[in-house]
Scaffold this motif. Structure first.
Motif, PDB file in Angstrom:
ATOM      1  N   LEU A   7       0.548  -1.238  -0.025  1.00  0.00           N
ATOM      2  CA  LEU A   7       0.055   0.122  -0.025  1.00  0.00           C
ATOM      3  C   LEU A   7       0.818   1.348  -0.120  1.00  0.00           C
ATOM      4  O   LEU A   7       0.306   2.430  -0.333  1.00  0.00           O
ATOM      5  CB  LEU A   7      -0.825   0.097   1.235  1.00  0.00           C
ATOM      6  N   LEU A   8       2.031   1.154   0.419  1.00  0.00           N
ATOM      7  CA  LEU A   8       2.770   2.367   0.525  1.00  0.00           C
ATOM      8  C   LEU A   8       4.018   2.573  -0.454  1.00  0.00           C
ATOM      9  O   LEU A   8       4.468   3.799  -0.573  1.00  0.00           O
ATOM     10  CB  LEU A   8       3.262   2.596   2.087  1.00  0.00           C
ATOM     11  N   GLY A   9       4.558   1.291  -0.895  1.00  0.00           N
ATOM     12  CA  GLY A   9       5.540   1.654  -2.125  1.00  0.00           C
ATOM     13  C   GLY A   9       6.219   0.667  -2.399  1.00  0.00           C
ATOM     14  O   GLY A   9       7.493   0.328  -1.805  1.00  0.00           O
ATOM     15  N   GLY A  10       6.171  -0.261  -3.227  1.00  0.00           N
ATOM     16  CA  GLY A  10       6.839  -1.617  -3.873  1.00  0.00           C
ATOM     17  C   GLY A  10       7.419  -1.576  -5.036  1.00  0.00           C
ATOM     18  O   GLY A  10       6.740  -2.178  -6.083  1.00  0.00           O
ATOM     19  N   GLY A  11       8.239  -1.013  -5.168  1.00  0.00           N
ATOM     20  CA  GLY A  11       9.240  -1.004  -6.379  1.00  0.00           C
ATOM     21  C   GLY A  11       8.239  -0.573  -7.674  1.00  0.00           C
ATOM     22  O   GLY A  11       7.469   0.313  -7.498  1.00  0.00           O
ATOM     23  N   ALA A  12       8.062  -1.389  -8.557  1.00  0.00           N
ATOM     24  CA  ALA A  12       7.508  -0.808  -9.869  1.00  0.00           C
ATOM     25  C   ALA A  12       6.002  -1.172  -9.569  1.00  0.00           C
ATOM     26  O   ALA A  12       5.334  -0.892 -10.413  1.00  0.00           O
ATOM     27  CB  ALA A  12       8.106  -1.819 -11.035  1.00  0.00           C
ATOM     28  N   VAL A  13       5.571  -1.784  -8.636  1.00  0.00           N
ATOM     29  CA  VAL A  13       3.956  -1.811  -8.627  1.00  0.00           C
ATOM     30  C   VAL A  13       3.195  -0.990  -7.948  1.00  0.00           C
ATOM     31  O   VAL A  13       2.139  -0.616  -8.205  1.00  0.00           O
ATOM     32  CB  VAL A  13       3.809  -3.412  -7.466  1.00  0.00           C
ATOM     33  N   VAL A  14       4.121  -0.174  -6.816  1.00  0.00           N
ATOM     34  CA  VAL A  14       3.072   0.378  -5.895  1.00  0.00           C
ATOM     35  C   VAL A  14       3.687   1.981  -5.954  1.00  0.00           C
ATOM     36  O   VAL A  14       4.899   2.197  -5.938  1.00  0.00           O
ATOM     37  CB  VAL A  14       3.199   0.087  -4.586  1.00  0.00           C
ATOM     38  N   GLY A  15       2.580   2.875  -6.111  1.00  0.00           N
ATOM     39  CA  GLY A  15       3.065   4.318  -6.017  1.00  0.00           C
ATOM     40  C   GLY A  15       2.866   4.765  -4.715  1.00  0.00           C
ATOM     41  O   GLY A  15       1.978   4.076  -3.842  1.00  0.00           O
ATOM     42  N   GLY A 234     -13.803   5.687  -4.028  1.00  0.00           N
ATOM     43  CA  GLY A 234     -12.406   6.132  -4.161  1.00  0.00           C
ATOM     44  C   GLY A 234     -12.293   6.488  -5.758  1.00  0.00           C
ATOM     45  O   GLY A 234     -12.945   6.167  -6.739  1.00  0.00           O
ATOM     46  N   MET A 235     -11.446   7.503  -5.880  1.00  0.00           N
ATOM     47  CA  MET A 235     -10.973   7.984  -7.377  1.00  0.00           C
ATOM     48  C   MET A 235      -9.588   8.211  -7.441  1.00  0.00           C
ATOM     49  O   MET A 235      -8.942   8.659  -6.579  1.00  0.00           O
ATOM     50  CB  MET A 235     -11.840   9.229  -7.640  1.00  0.00           C
ATOM     51  N   TRP A 236      -8.990   7.682  -8.759  1.00  0.00           N
ATOM     52  CA  TRP A 236      -7.499   7.755  -9.004  1.00  0.00           C
ATOM     53  C   TRP A 236      -7.656   8.292 -10.303  1.00  0.00           C
ATOM     54  O   TRP A 236      -8.326   8.278 -11.297  1.00  0.00           O
ATOM     55  CB  TRP A 236      -6.971   6.556  -8.877  1.00  0.00           C
ATOM     56  N   CYS A 237      -6.348   9.358 -10.633  1.00  0.00           N
ATOM     57  CA  CYS A 237      -6.257   9.764 -12.033  1.00  0.00           C
ATOM     58  C   CYS A 237      -4.797  10.336 -11.914  1.00  0.00           C
ATOM     59  O   CYS A 237      -4.382  10.803 -10.972  1.00  0.00           O
ATOM     60  CB  CYS A 237      -7.172  10.774 -12.383  1.00  0.00           C
ATOM     61  N   GLY A 238      -4.138   9.987 -13.105  1.00  0.00           N
ATOM     62  CA  GLY A 238      -2.762  10.507 -13.409  1.00  0.00           C
ATOM     63  C   GLY A 238      -2.656  12.202 -13.630  1.00  0.00           C
ATOM     64  O   GLY A 238      -4.042  12.592 -14.230  1.00  0.00           O
ATOM     65  N   ILE A 261      -4.784  12.120  -7.067  1.00  0.00           N
ATOM     66  CA  ILE A 261      -3.938  12.506  -8.435  1.00  0.00           C
ATOM     67  C   ILE A 261      -2.400  12.417  -8.277  1.00  0.00           C
ATOM     68  O   ILE A 261      -1.996  13.080  -7.254  1.00  0.00           O
ATOM     69  CB  ILE A 261      -4.307  14.188  -8.546  1.00  0.00           C
ATOM     70  N   SER A 262      -2.114  11.566  -9.081  1.00  0.00           N
ATOM     71  CA  SER A 262      -0.592  11.071  -8.984  1.00  0.00           C
ATOM     72  C   SER A 262       0.256  11.318 -10.114  1.00  0.00           C
ATOM     73  O   SER A 262      -0.497  11.294 -11.168  1.00  0.00           O
ATOM     74  CB  SER A 262      -0.373   9.943  -8.140  1.00  0.00           C
ATOM     75  N   PRO A 263       1.415  11.352 -10.147  1.00  0.00           N
ATOM     76  CA  PRO A 263       2.154  11.291 -11.479  1.00  0.00           C
ATOM     77  C   PRO A 263       1.802  10.200 -12.432  1.00  0.00           C
ATOM     78  O   PRO A 263       1.614   9.017 -12.002  1.00  0.00           O
ATOM     79  CB  PRO A 263       3.724  11.061 -11.202  1.00  0.00           C
ATOM     80  N   GLY A 264       1.214  10.308 -13.578  1.00  0.00           N
ATOM     81  CA  GLY A 264       0.959   9.369 -14.619  1.00  0.00           C
ATOM     82  C   GLY A 264      -0.045   9.768 -15.514  1.00  0.00           C
ATOM     83  O   GLY A 264      -0.294  10.979 -15.572  1.00  0.00           O
ATOM     84  N   ALA A 265      -0.189   8.923 -16.657  1.00  0.00           N
ATOM     85  CA  ALA A 265      -0.957   9.237 -18.033  1.00  0.00           C
ATOM     86  C   ALA A 265      -2.262   8.152 -18.149  1.00  0.00           C
ATOM     87  O   ALA A 265      -2.274   7.423 -17.267  1.00  0.00           O
ATOM     88  CB  ALA A 265      -0.184   9.583 -19.096  1.00  0.00           C
ATOM     89  N   SER A 269       0.923   1.771 -17.490  1.00  0.00           N
ATOM     90  CA  SER A 269       1.878   1.689 -16.381  1.00  0.00           C
ATOM     91  C   SER A 269       1.476   2.392 -15.233  1.00  0.00           C
ATOM     92  O   SER A 269       1.600   2.068 -14.122  1.00  0.00           O
ATOM     93  CB  SER A 269       3.120   2.294 -17.036  1.00  0.00           C
ATOM     94  N   TYR A 270       0.690   3.452 -15.490  1.00  0.00           N
ATOM     95  CA  TYR A 270      -0.099   4.279 -14.521  1.00  0.00           C
ATOM     96  C   TYR A 270      -0.841   3.104 -13.672  1.00  0.00           C
ATOM     97  O   TYR A 270      -0.963   3.214 -12.532  1.00  0.00           O
ATOM     98  CB  TYR A 270      -0.668   5.376 -14.965  1.00  0.00           C
ATOM     99  N   TYR A 271      -1.825   2.462 -14.327  1.00  0.00           N
ATOM    100  CA  TYR A 271      -2.564   1.654 -13.701  1.00  0.00           C
ATOM    101  C   TYR A 271      -2.022   0.756 -12.801  1.00  0.00           C
ATOM    102  O   TYR A 271      -2.537   0.302 -11.610  1.00  0.00           O
ATOM    103  CB  TYR A 271      -3.898   0.952 -14.587  1.00  0.00           C
ATOM    104  N   ALA A 272      -0.781   0.186 -13.265  1.00  0.00           N
ATOM    105  CA  ALA A 272      -0.046  -0.679 -12.517  1.00  0.00           C
ATOM    106  C   ALA A 272       0.264  -0.152 -10.994  1.00  0.00           C
ATOM    107  O   ALA A 272       0.331  -0.840  -9.895  1.00  0.00           O
ATOM    108  CB  ALA A 272       1.190  -1.006 -13.117  1.00  0.00           C
ATOM    109  N   THR A 273       0.395   1.180 -11.232  1.00  0.00           N
ATOM    110  CA  THR A 273       0.900   1.942  -9.856  1.00  0.00           C
ATOM    111  C   THR A 273      -0.250   1.978  -8.881  1.00  0.00           C
ATOM    112  O   THR A 273      -0.015   2.151  -7.447  1.00  0.00           O
ATOM    113  CB  THR A 273       1.746   3.280 -10.001  1.00  0.00           C
TER     114      THR A 273
END
Length: 305
Positions: A7-15, A234-238, A261-265, A269-273
């Motif tokens: 949930l807090l930051g696992g390499g390529a998987v988690v933002g 819950g709502m997420w967007c790059g 709202i976090s870095p991404g497009a 790749s963004y959805y993976a984060t």
């Protein structure tokens, strides 16, 4: 992988999680059409972590007047007949296979193996109708509301989905589905929208499958958001997504339970984060007592971690 790392930051998987509070002025903002959501890339998998178990079947939909794919994903080795179900809605130009793609199966498997309460995700081919009856004889929303429960029941699963989620067009569709369930006095327990296809101007919305201004306004989450006040959202967007400004407006108006709202497009790749947070958010609302933290608040991403 530990819950904390998931949930807090696992390499390529988690933002890193962060609440997007408030929104800047959007006067004069004009969105541009977003591309079709890309497949979620298959990120490195921790040892002995199985991918989600996925089945693909064809069913005949009277609401859509055609055969459609029914894609169901669930934790490996778990009897899906005992699990709550989330409706998973695909984006414009996509289909239900987006929810059963190898990268998605891996991301789901990692999330569930980390301790997120298990549930199944059921996805259907909804066409490009923005999940509402746009074309004559083709009503994907009726398919979700009336036919999907029967198909799930025929497979021994919980007939009425407890959760809803979607990406892009499907993100907006998940909010529309949640509204329909609220109007039926059978609300979902939570809805999670990823990069939802929202529009602040008819000149942009006109490029999508709406019969006219009235049809768009009747199905515009930026207008019907008060009807979801009782539904955990819950709502997420790059931040580089063409829908980002409209999503910021929704967040400012509706104040969903969790937003980011976090870095991404508008990319796989963004959805993976964000998928680990999306799955954890949904899982919390079907089995909150099993998670190592309390309810998600409007002032913190995932407290007590």
């Amino acid at each position: 992988m530990s819950r904390r790392r998931l949930l807090l930051g696992g390499g390529a998987v988690v933002g890193a999680g962060a609440l997007a509070a408030g929104a800047a002025s959007l006067a004069g903002v004009v969105e541009t059409p977003a591309p079709i959501p890309q497949r979620v890339p298959a990120v490195p998998r921790p040892p002995r972590t199985p991918d989600a178990a996925t089945t693909v079947e064809w069913v005949t939909s009277r609401a859509r007047n055609r055969s459609v794919r029914l894609v169901i994903s669930s934790p490996a080795g778990v009897d899906r007949r005992r699990l709550p179900v989330a409706v998973g809605l695909h984006g414009l130009g996509g289909n239900a296979l987006w929810w059963g793609d190898p990268g998605m199966r891996r991301a789901l498997g990692i999330a569930w193996a980390s301790g997120v309460p298990p549930f199944a995700i059921a996805a259907l081919d909804g066409g490009d109708n923005y999940w509402h009856p746009f074309r004559v004889g083709d009503d994907p929303m009726r398919m979700l509301l009336e036919e999907l429960p029967a198909w799930l029941g025929q497979r021994g699963m919980s007939g009425v989905p407890a959760l809803a989620t979607g990406v892009s067009m499907g993100g907006a569709g998940s909010l529309m589905y949640a509204r329909a369930r609220a109007r039926m006095q059978a609300p979902v327990k939570a809805v999670a929208a990823m990069s939802p296809g929202l529009f602040t101007d008819w000149a942009v919305a006109a490029r999508r499958p709406f019969a006219g201004v009235a049809d768009w306004e009747a199905n515009d989450p930026l207008r019907f958001y008060p009807e979801l006040a009782g539904t955990p959202t819950g709502m997420w967007c790059g931040d580089r997504d063409s829908f980002a400004d409209a999503v910021r407006r929704y967040i400012a108006l509706a104040r969903p339970q969790y937003s980011r709202i976090s870095p991404g497009a508008h990319t796989g790749s963004y959805y993976a984060t964000i998928l680990p947070q999306v799955i954890a958010f949904l899982g919390q609302h079907v089995a909150p007592s099993t998670l190592p933290f309390g309810p998600v608040s409007s002032n913190s991403a995932y407290p007590h971690l």
